[in-house]
Design a protein around this motif. Structure first.
Motif, PDB file in Angstrom:
ATOM      1  N   ALA A  55      -6.630   6.874  -4.455  1.00 27.38           N
ATOM      2  CA  ALA A  55      -6.790   8.131  -3.721  1.00 27.38           C
ATOM      3  C   ALA A  55      -5.825   8.204  -2.545  1.00 27.38           C
ATOM      4  O   ALA A  55      -5.152   9.224  -2.334  1.00 27.38           O
ATOM      5  N   VAL A  56      -5.759   7.111  -1.777  1.00 29.65           N
ATOM      6  CA  VAL A  56      -4.887   7.130  -0.607  1.00 29.65           C
ATOM      7  C   VAL A  56      -3.432   7.267  -1.042  1.00 29.65           C
ATOM      8  O   VAL A  56      -2.643   7.977  -0.402  1.00 29.65           O
ATOM      9  N   THR A  57      -3.068   6.624  -2.139  1.00 28.93           N
ATOM     10  CA  THR A  57      -1.690   6.693  -2.594  1.00 28.93           C
ATOM     11  C   THR A  57      -1.309   8.114  -3.003  1.00 28.93           C
ATOM     12  O   THR A  57      -0.236   8.604  -2.661  1.00 28.93           O
ATOM     13  N   ILE A  58      -2.211   8.770  -3.722  1.00 27.00           N
ATOM     14  CA  ILE A  58      -1.931  10.155  -4.127  1.00 27.00           C
ATOM     15  C   ILE A  58      -1.809  11.040  -2.892  1.00 27.00           C
ATOM     16  O   ILE A  58      -0.894  11.864  -2.772  1.00 27.00           O
ATOM     17  N   GLY A  59      -2.741  10.851  -1.946  1.00 25.06           N
ATOM     18  CA  GLY A  59      -2.698  11.645  -0.713  1.00 25.06           C
ATOM     19  C   GLY A  59      -1.377  11.426   0.007  1.00 25.06           C
ATOM     20  O   GLY A  59      -0.716  12.376   0.433  1.00 25.06           O
ATOM     21  N   LEU A  60      -0.988  10.181   0.094  1.00 23.71           N
ATOM     22  CA  LEU A  60       0.253   9.863   0.787  1.00 23.71           C
ATOM     23  C   LEU A  60       1.452  10.446   0.040  1.00 23.71           C
ATOM     24  O   LEU A  60       2.393  10.963   0.645  1.00 23.71           O
ATOM     25  N   TRP A  61       1.389  10.371  -1.285  1.00 25.82           N
ATOM     26  CA  TRP A  61       2.490  10.917  -2.086  1.00 25.82           C
ATOM     27  C   TRP A  61       2.674  12.401  -1.774  1.00 25.82           C
ATOM     28  O   TRP A  61       3.787  12.879  -1.598  1.00 25.82           O
ATOM     29  N   LEU A  62       1.536  13.126  -1.688  1.00 28.30           N
ATOM     30  CA  LEU A  62       1.608  14.554  -1.368  1.00 28.30           C
ATOM     31  C   LEU A  62       2.243  14.772  -0.002  1.00 28.30           C
ATOM     32  O   LEU A  62       3.148  15.598   0.156  1.00 28.30           O
ATOM     33  N   SER A 107       6.783  13.025 -10.872  1.00 30.01           N
ATOM     34  CA  SER A 107       6.940  12.315  -9.605  1.00 30.01           C
ATOM     35  C   SER A 107       5.598  11.724  -9.153  1.00 30.01           C
ATOM     36  O   SER A 107       5.535  10.595  -8.684  1.00 30.01           O
ATOM     37  N   MET A 108       4.541  12.506  -9.349  1.00 31.63           N
ATOM     38  CA  MET A 108       3.240  12.001  -8.919  1.00 31.63           C
ATOM     39  C   MET A 108       2.856  10.757  -9.718  1.00 31.63           C
ATOM     40  O   MET A 108       2.395   9.765  -9.159  1.00 31.63           O
ATOM     41  N   VAL A 109       3.084  10.808 -11.016  1.00 33.23           N
ATOM     42  CA  VAL A 109       2.707   9.663 -11.852  1.00 33.23           C
ATOM     43  C   VAL A 109       3.608   8.456 -11.569  1.00 33.23           C
ATOM     44  O   VAL A 109       3.133   7.345 -11.336  1.00 33.23           O
ATOM     45  N   VAL A 110       4.915   8.706 -11.540  1.00 32.28           N
ATOM     46  CA  VAL A 110       5.848   7.576 -11.412  1.00 32.28           C
ATOM     47  C   VAL A 110       5.912   7.048  -9.983  1.00 32.28           C
ATOM     48  O   VAL A 110       5.724   5.855  -9.751  1.00 32.28           O
ATOM     49  N   ASP A 111       6.164   7.944  -9.024  1.00 32.21           N
ATOM     50  CA  ASP A 111       6.328   7.491  -7.642  1.00 32.21           C
ATOM     51  C   ASP A 111       4.982   7.244  -6.949  1.00 32.21           C
ATOM     52  O   ASP A 111       4.879   6.407  -6.064  1.00 32.21           O
ATOM     53  N   GLY A 112       3.990   8.018  -7.325  1.00 32.79           N
ATOM     54  CA  GLY A 112       2.683   7.855  -6.692  1.00 32.79           C
ATOM     55  C   GLY A 112       1.857   6.795  -7.382  1.00 32.79           C
ATOM     56  O   GLY A 112       1.713   5.679  -6.885  1.00 32.79           O
ATOM     57  N   VAL A 113       1.353   7.103  -8.557  1.00 32.84           N
ATOM     58  CA  VAL A 113       0.386   6.213  -9.202  1.00 32.84           C
ATOM     59  C   VAL A 113       0.996   4.880  -9.634  1.00 32.84           C
ATOM     60  O   VAL A 113       0.526   3.812  -9.242  1.00 32.84           O
TER      61      VAL A 113
END
Ligand SMILES: Nc1nc2c(ncn2[C@@H]2O[C@H](COP(=O)(O)OP(=O)(O)OP(=O)(O)O)[C@@H](O)[C@H]2O)c(=O)[nH]1
Ligand SMILES: [Mg+2]
Length: 618
Positions: free
Chosen positions: A464-471, A272-278
């Protein structure tokens, strides 16, 4: 034992080619462009003499005299006089002169020579002088000035070895000018400069006619603005239409990457982190690379040919109407790339109030970070119909948004100039640079630098912001059977819920409120944030694979989309701009003022757009 590194400063009038020479001697990549006022800070670099000894070279902002009239000129004076804190005084100077403007450039040169430092003169741009039929006698000039004079062509690296050798000799001999040249006042210096320049001219043909003829058209009071406007219009059409195939290819690439990741990574947190986040987030921003490159291709082209300075001249007449001078044009124009260098470029504006006004309106110029936001919304909501030969609706709307920002800036300038930054327009004096064919290498380099900058942003801040937001969007997990969506239930959704009442009247949903918060880090993040939010909420993989534009079209109404565009014309969504404003105005007062007025304007503009569009039944 440390080797003594002599400190050598490059000084001269604006647009003489100092930075070009600096780059050629040190291998650095300082920005050079065909208009005055490009360098506004001191920059240093290392170079080596023929025998391998190192030296330190500093590139300085162009200046007309040692009596500074603007902050960037003060830098030059301080460095040359050894008053710059934390820096030793230069041991030698390289005075850079534009061969074709000798009489003007010698005025400052005489003042510098009077300092008595070891000096060599780079008689630069001799290629352009030759092209225009002007032949100069360097030996005669050297005799008159009492220092070595070396003809150079900085951009073709001609004369560099001779320059370095002459420099070496004067430094070793600690030898200043032979004859004392101290002219007490400006008038006397000017007369002297003219005399020396005239005696250095061997022959001169008047083939400057070509430039005059071109200027006759391009600077014409009526034709000039029309040509400028038409040119800008074409640029925005090109940004849309030329980029489409490349952007489509990149988008397809991102989608394929997403599918590949889905197929290869086992279901769970990491996937999910790779596909939806990054991939969804960062990928949605990277697809705008072609547009950024096309926009900068045109800007660099206009800068290199010498047209940009003419555009400033044309704009000067219009800008006087709102209490600004053409001097503000270059900073404002740089702001189309990014407000940060734009605000720094205001250092070449001498009038304090003029400068403050320019800083405050710089964020209204549409920076390249807004391009992804605009394009994604336009592509999703504005039909790609042609409204004339070669004129598309989408390009027209994009052009309109840029114009909207400019008009907003002009109105704000007018208001500021009659309230907090009272004052009249100051005069504008600028030497017109010579027309030049752009050098392909410089153009390619400039584009490469812009592209690298954009990708670096995508790989750092936006990543960075995208990963943070994904979390924040993924946790806490929505319980089975809840009627809420994951993004609503998540921490991010709850934070956005607090902002929602403020933006609901202007037609923004919670998802939009959610995207606006991380977009403070950088505007493009609005796009990656929406992409990540919708990827997380997607009920199945098929929906998740849809491009962001298609998802937006299904979720937002047209009035909301238009209001969102209007919001981004004005909103100060960039912390770095606020920070640089604080630095350049020495305090928190003006950045806070900027933040407040821009948010106010954004809310009102988005509101008016939303209410009008709704009333019209769009
Ligand atoms: N043809 C030709 N062009 C040159 C030469 N040196 C510099 N240029 C061009 O002249 C323009 C100005 O050069 P810069 O190096 O930016 O000038 P500068 O003196 O640093 O200007 P400021 O930073 O504004 O003070 C650029 O477009 C350069 O490409 C030269 O010897 N020949
Ligand atoms: Mg420079």
């Amino acid at each position: 034992m440390t080797v003594h590194q002599p400190l050598i400063a490059l000084v001269g009038n604006p647009n003489a080619g100092k930075s070009a020479l600096f780059n050629a001697l040190t291998g650095a990549r300082q920005k050079i462009a065909n208009y005055p006022g490009v360098t506004v800070e001191r920059k240093s670099g290392r170079f080596t003499f023929a025998d391998g000894r190192p030296g330190e070279l500093i590139d300085l902002p162009g200046s007309y005299s040692l009596d500074p009239t603007s902050p960037d000129e003060a830098v030059t004076r301080d460095v040359v006089m050894g008053r710059q804190t934390g820096e030793r005084r230069p041991e030698a100077l390289i005075i850079v002169l534009d061969s074709a403007n000798l009489d003007q450039h010698l005025v400052f040169a005489l003042e510098l020579l009077a300092l008595g430092l070891p000096t060599v003169v780079a008689l630069n741009m001799v290629d352009l002088a030759e092209r225009d039929g002007l032949t100069l006698d360097a030996a005669r000039l050297a005799a008159d000035l009492g220092v070595p004079v070396i003809p150079t062509v900085a951009v073709r690296r001609r004369g560099l070895a001779e320059l370095a050798a002459a420099l070496d000799a004067v430094i070793l001999a600690k030898q200043g000018p032979h004859a004392p040249l101290g002219e007490p006042d400006m008038r006397a210096r000017r007369r002297r400069a003219e005399h020396i320049a005239n005696s250095a001219i061997v022959s001169q043909t008047d083939s400057r006619r070509w430039t005059d003829r071109a200027d006759g058209v391009l600077l014409h009071p009526f034709a000039g603005p029309i040509i400028l406007f038409a040119l800008l219009f074409i640029i925005f059409q090109a940004v849309f239409s030329w980029a489409t195939p490349f952007a489509d290819a990149l988008e397809a690439g991102a989608a394929a990457l997403g599918e590949l990741a889905t197929a290869t990574i086992p279901e769970g947190f990491f996937r999910s982190m790779v596909v939806d986040g990054v991939i969804a987030g960062v990928g949605s921003v990277v697809v705008f690379l072609p547009q950024i490159i096309i926009l900068f291709f045109f800007i660099l082209l206009m800068e290199a040919t010498g047209y940009m300075a003419r555009a400033a001249f044309i704009m000067d007449r219009m800008m006087a109407g709102v209490g600004l001078s053409g001097r503000s044009f270059i900073p404002l124009l740089s702001s189309f790339a990014c407000a940060i260098p734009g605000i720094m470029a205001t250092r070449s504006i001498s009038d304090e109030k003029d400068r403050l006004t320019t800083i405050l309106i710089a964020p209204l110029m549409t920076c390249s970070a807004r391009l992804p936001v605009y394009t994604v919304i336009i592509a999703a909501f504005i039909p790609s119909t042609a409204i004339g030969p070669g004129i598309g609706m989408q390009g027209l709307v994009l052009f309109g948004l840029y114009v909207f920002g400019i008009i907003g800036a002009m109105v704000v300038a007018l208001v500021l100039r009659s309230t907090v930054a009272k004052g009249g327009a100051s005069g504008f004096l600028m030497e017109m640079p010579k027309y030049q064919l752009p050098r392909l290498r410089d153009l390619a380099l400039g584009l490469w630098q812009r592209a690298a900058l954009f990708l670096r942003r995508a790989g750092t801040i936006i990543f960075a912001v995208t990963i943070g937001l994904w979390l924040l969007l993924t946790y806490p997990q929505v319980p089975e059977g809840s009627s809420m969506s994951q993004s609503e239930y998540s921490a991010a959704g709850r934070i956005a819920g607090l902002l929602e009442p403020v933006v609901a009247p202007i037609g923004f949903s919670r998802d939009i409120a959610l995207a606006l918060i991380p977009a403070m880090a950088a505007r493009e993040v609005a796009v990656s944030a929406l992409a990540t939010t919708y990827a997380i909420d997607a009920p199945d993989e098929e929906t998740a694979a849809l491009a962001l534009g298609e998802r937006l079209a299904g979720r937002w109404s047209l009035p909301t989309a238009l209001a969102f565009l209007a919001w981004f014309v004005f909103a100060p969504q960039c912390i770095s701009t606020i920070a640089v404003t604080k630095r350049e105005t020495n305090g928190w007062k003006w950045p806070m003022f900027m933040l407040a007025y821009l948010f106010g304007l954004a809310w009102v503009a988005a509101g008016i757009t939303f209410w009008t569009a709704t009333a019209l039944g769009l």
